[in-house]
Design a protein around this motif. Structure first.
Motif, PDB file in Angstrom:
ATOM      1  N   UNK A  27      72.469  45.282 -82.903  1.00 26.65           N
ATOM      2  CA  UNK A  27      72.055  45.765 -81.589  1.00 26.65           C
ATOM      3  C   UNK A  27      72.591  47.182 -81.370  1.00 26.65           C
ATOM      4  N   UNK A  28      71.878  47.931 -80.554  1.00 23.03           N
ATOM      5  CA  UNK A  28      72.322  49.255 -80.099  1.00 23.03           C
ATOM      6  C   UNK A  28      72.616  50.220 -81.241  1.00 23.03           C
ATOM      7  N   UNK A  29      71.644  50.355 -82.130  1.00 23.44           N
ATOM      8  CA  UNK A  29      71.881  51.209 -83.304  1.00 23.44           C
ATOM      9  C   UNK A  29      70.938  52.417 -83.413  1.00 23.44           C
ATOM     10  N   UNK A  30      69.802  52.422 -82.717  1.00 23.08           N
ATOM     11  CA  UNK A  30      68.881  53.557 -82.906  1.00 23.08           C
ATOM     12  C   UNK A  30      68.795  54.395 -81.620  1.00 23.08           C
ATOM     13  N   UNK A  31      68.536  55.697 -81.844  1.00 22.24           N
ATOM     14  CA  UNK A  31      68.555  56.635 -80.710  1.00 22.24           C
ATOM     15  C   UNK A  31      67.196  56.737 -80.035  1.00 22.24           C
ATOM     16  N   UNK A  32      66.134  56.513 -80.791  1.00 23.21           N
ATOM     17  CA  UNK A  32      64.798  56.715 -80.225  1.00 23.21           C
ATOM     18  C   UNK A  32      63.816  55.780 -80.929  1.00 23.21           C
ATOM     19  N   UNK A  33      62.912  55.205 -80.151  1.00 20.97           N
ATOM     20  CA  UNK A  33      61.844  54.372 -80.733  1.00 20.97           C
ATOM     21  C   UNK A  33      60.517  54.958 -80.286  1.00 20.97           C
ATOM     22  N   UNK A  34      59.638  55.125 -81.244  1.00 20.75           N
ATOM     23  CA  UNK A  34      58.266  55.545 -80.906  1.00 20.75           C
ATOM     24  C   UNK A  34      57.347  54.464 -81.455  1.00 20.75           C
ATOM     25  N   UNK A  35      56.551  53.852 -80.581  1.00 13.23           N
ATOM     26  CA  UNK A  35      55.673  52.768 -81.045  1.00 13.23           C
ATOM     27  C   UNK A  35      54.234  53.022 -80.618  1.00 13.23           C
ATOM     28  N   UNK A  36      53.346  52.944 -81.591  1.00 15.33           N
ATOM     29  CA  UNK A  36      51.895  53.079 -81.364  1.00 15.33           C
ATOM     30  C   UNK A  36      51.273  51.807 -81.947  1.00 15.33           C
ATOM     31  N   UNK A  37      51.276  50.730 -81.172  1.00 21.36           N
ATOM     32  CA  UNK A  37      50.881  49.432 -81.734  1.00 21.36           C
ATOM     33  C   UNK A  37      49.362  49.300 -81.840  1.00 21.36           C
ATOM     34  N   UNK A  38      48.907  48.297 -82.590  1.00 22.13           N
ATOM     35  CA  UNK A  38      47.478  47.980 -82.539  1.00 22.13           C
ATOM     36  C   UNK A  38      47.139  47.479 -81.133  1.00 22.13           C
ATOM     37  N   UNK A  39      45.916  47.747 -80.660  1.00 18.32           N
ATOM     38  CA  UNK A  39      45.549  47.403 -79.277  1.00 18.32           C
ATOM     39  C   UNK A  39      44.710  46.134 -79.162  1.00 18.32           C
ATOM     40  N   UNK A  40      44.521  45.458 -80.278  1.00 19.97           N
ATOM     41  CA  UNK A  40      43.749  44.207 -80.257  1.00 19.97           C
ATOM     42  C   UNK A  40      42.306  44.430 -79.785  1.00 19.97           C
ATOM     43  N   UNK A  41      41.724  45.511 -80.274  1.00 18.39           N
ATOM     44  CA  UNK A  41      40.362  45.842 -79.863  1.00 18.39           C
ATOM     45  C   UNK A  41      39.355  45.586 -80.983  1.00 18.39           C
ATOM     46  N   UNK A  42      39.822  44.963 -82.050  1.00 20.66           N
ATOM     47  CA  UNK A  42      38.914  44.670 -83.160  1.00 20.66           C
ATOM     48  C   UNK A  42      38.706  45.879 -84.062  1.00 20.66           C
ATOM     49  N   UNK A  43      39.681  46.789 -84.044  1.00 19.20           N
ATOM     50  CA  UNK A  43      39.570  47.988 -84.886  1.00 19.20           C
ATOM     51  C   UNK A  43      39.776  47.638 -86.360  1.00 19.20           C
ATOM     52  N   UNK A  44      39.060  48.355 -87.225  1.00 19.02           N
ATOM     53  CA  UNK A  44      39.242  48.125 -88.653  1.00 19.02           C
ATOM     54  C   UNK A  44      40.282  49.122 -89.169  1.00 19.02           C
ATOM     55  N   UNK A  45      41.492  48.636 -89.435  1.00 18.57           N
ATOM     56  CA  UNK A  45      42.552  49.517 -89.915  1.00 18.57           C
ATOM     57  C   UNK A  45      42.474  49.771 -91.423  1.00 18.57           C
ATOM     58  N   UNK A  46      41.422  49.250 -92.059  1.00 19.76           N
ATOM     59  CA  UNK A  46      41.211  49.426 -93.507  1.00 19.76           C
ATOM     60  C   UNK A  46      42.404  48.901 -94.296  1.00 19.76           C
ATOM     61  N   UNK A  47      43.067  47.891 -93.751  1.00 20.66           N
ATOM     62  CA  UNK A  47      44.250  47.405 -94.466  1.00 20.66           C
ATOM     63  C   UNK A  47      44.459  45.896 -94.265  1.00 20.66           C
ATOM     64  N   UNK A  48      43.374  45.193 -93.929  1.00 17.12           N
ATOM     65  CA  UNK A  48      43.394  43.731 -93.779  1.00 17.12           C
ATOM     66  C   UNK A  48      44.028  43.264 -92.473  1.00 17.12           C
ATOM     67  N   UNK A  49      44.522  44.181 -91.645  1.00 17.08           N
ATOM     68  CA  UNK A  49      45.122  43.744 -90.390  1.00 17.08           C
ATOM     69  C   UNK A  49      44.046  43.175 -89.460  1.00 17.08           C
ATOM     70  N   UNK A  50      44.323  42.000 -88.861  1.00 19.35           N
ATOM     71  CA  UNK A  50      43.364  41.388 -87.941  1.00 19.35           C
ATOM     72  C   UNK A  50      43.645  41.885 -86.525  1.00 19.35           C
ATOM     73  N   UNK A  51      42.793  42.784 -86.057  1.00 17.06           N
ATOM     74  CA  UNK A  51      43.016  43.395 -84.740  1.00 17.06           C
ATOM     75  C   UNK A  51      42.193  42.704 -83.659  1.00 17.06           C
ATOM     76  N   UNK A  52      41.939  41.417 -83.837  1.00 15.44           N
ATOM     77  CA  UNK A  52      41.228  40.692 -82.784  1.00 15.44           C
ATOM     78  C   UNK A  52      41.749  39.264 -82.723  1.00 15.44           C
ATOM     79  N   UNK A  53      42.825  39.087 -81.985  1.00 18.89           N
ATOM     80  CA  UNK A  53      43.347  37.744 -81.764  1.00 18.89           C
ATOM     81  C   UNK A  53      43.210  37.452 -80.272  1.00 18.89           C
TER      82      UNK A  53
END
Ligand SMILES: C[S@@+](CC[C@H](N)C(=O)[O-])C[C@H]1O[C@@H](n2cnc3c(N)ncnc32)[C@H](O)[C@@H]1O
Length: 288
Positions: A27-53
């Motif tokens: 816990x309490x080890x990183x100074x900054x987090x930047x997150x750009x998550x998948x939005x679950x919109x059914x996008x094709x990430x060209x990497x097998x990720x299922x973006x529609x649950x």
């Protein structure tokens, strides 16, 4: 025990689930987090990720990784979370009791169209929270905006132009210069959205100093890792589905930095401190 996919002078990347990677960290080890998550919109990430649950499943998962991010953030550390406004509202609910709200940064979005009985969507949200008072807040300056046709400055600053700082204007919470997205010829993953470098770069510059540690749970094409490497911040990354693009991006730009000898004292961040140098060197990616 997780083995890294690659290490660089400043960073360490896992081809693993972000929850597993965070689970290794104290816990309490990183100074900054930047997150750009998948939005679950059914996008094709060209990497097998299922973006529609299902929405329920999606938000349950999001609450887990957001909570974990809050856990590993240092006091005074910053959490930037990029999302569409309707998703950002839900995320803000998860963050509310844990961190302190700083800004809802609006990033101009072009090339969209209105659906149903709705206004024209024209911005993305970048939530900016800190754990208590920010320990670092650097003022970022941006060039004085000029007309792209005639080159003249757009505003007259009410006759006070000469009082402006020659290094530029103070960055506001409305970023108009972030759109359009990176042109496809500059992307490392064709057909997939990657953020413009300036987005994670600004977040990092605002909230960290050289030598600080940045975590991005959703590597994608590696934009955040490039920004961190560029500005001598240490970084930890995870991308569950395909890290090859990140390797290519870093290797092209920082050929000497992608190495088996990171400068990073990574072990001190781990719950299991027996994570020896040998393990760090046991990289999954063979050709460095
Ligand atoms: C929106 S993209 C990130 C793009 C990145 N910011 C960039 O500019 O290149 C989200 C990424 O998260 C990855 N991902 C999805 N679930 C994940 C998980 N549980 N752990 C790690 N990465 C995951 C997806 O494969 C996808 O590449």
């Amino acid at each position: 025990m997780l083995y890294p996919y690659l290490t660089s002078l400043h960073g360490i990347l896992y081809d693993s689930d972000c929850l597993e990677v965070m689970d290794q960290l104290k816990s309490e080890t990183v100074d900054c987090i930047f997150a750009d998550p998948p939005f679950n919109l059914g996008k094709d990430y060209k990497n097998k990720y299922n973006d529609k649950i299902s929405q329920e499943e999606y938000y349950e998962w999001c609450s887990k990784w957001i909570k974990e991010c809050c856990r590993i953030l240092k006091p005074g550390g910053a959490f930037f979370l990029y999302a569409l406004p309707d998703i950002a509202v839900r995320f803000a609910g998860f963050l509310h009791d844990r961190l302190t709200f700083r800004h809802w940064i609006s990033l101009s979005m072009k090339g969209t169209f209105p659906r149903g009985k709705k206004l024209y969507p024209a911005h993305y949200a970048l939530l900016y929270y800190t754990r208590g008072e920010p320990k670092t807040f650097n003022r970022v300056r941006v060039p004085i905006p000029t007309c792209r046709h005639c080159g003249k400055e757009i505003k007259d600053y009410g006759g006070h132009r000469n009082k402006l700082n020659p290094e530029g204007l103070n960055l506001t919470d409305f970023w108009e210069d972030t759109s359009p997205n990176r042109h496809k010829k500059y992307k490392v993953r064709s057909g997939v959205n990657e953020l413009k470098l300036m987005i994670p770069e600004r977040a990092i510059l605002i909230s960290t100093d050289p030598g600080d540690i940045v975590f991005d749970p959703f590597g994608g094409g590696g934009t955040t890792y490039q920004a961190a490497e560029e500005h001598q911040r240490y970084w930890i990354g995870s991308e569950l589905y395909d890290c090859h693009h990140i390797y290519t991006r870093l290797k092209q730009r920082y050929p000497f930095s992608v190495t088996r000898d990171p400068k990073f004292n990574y072990e001190s961040l781990l719950k299991d401190e027996d994570y020896s140098d040998k393990v760090l060197r046991r990289l999954k990616r063979k050709s460095m």
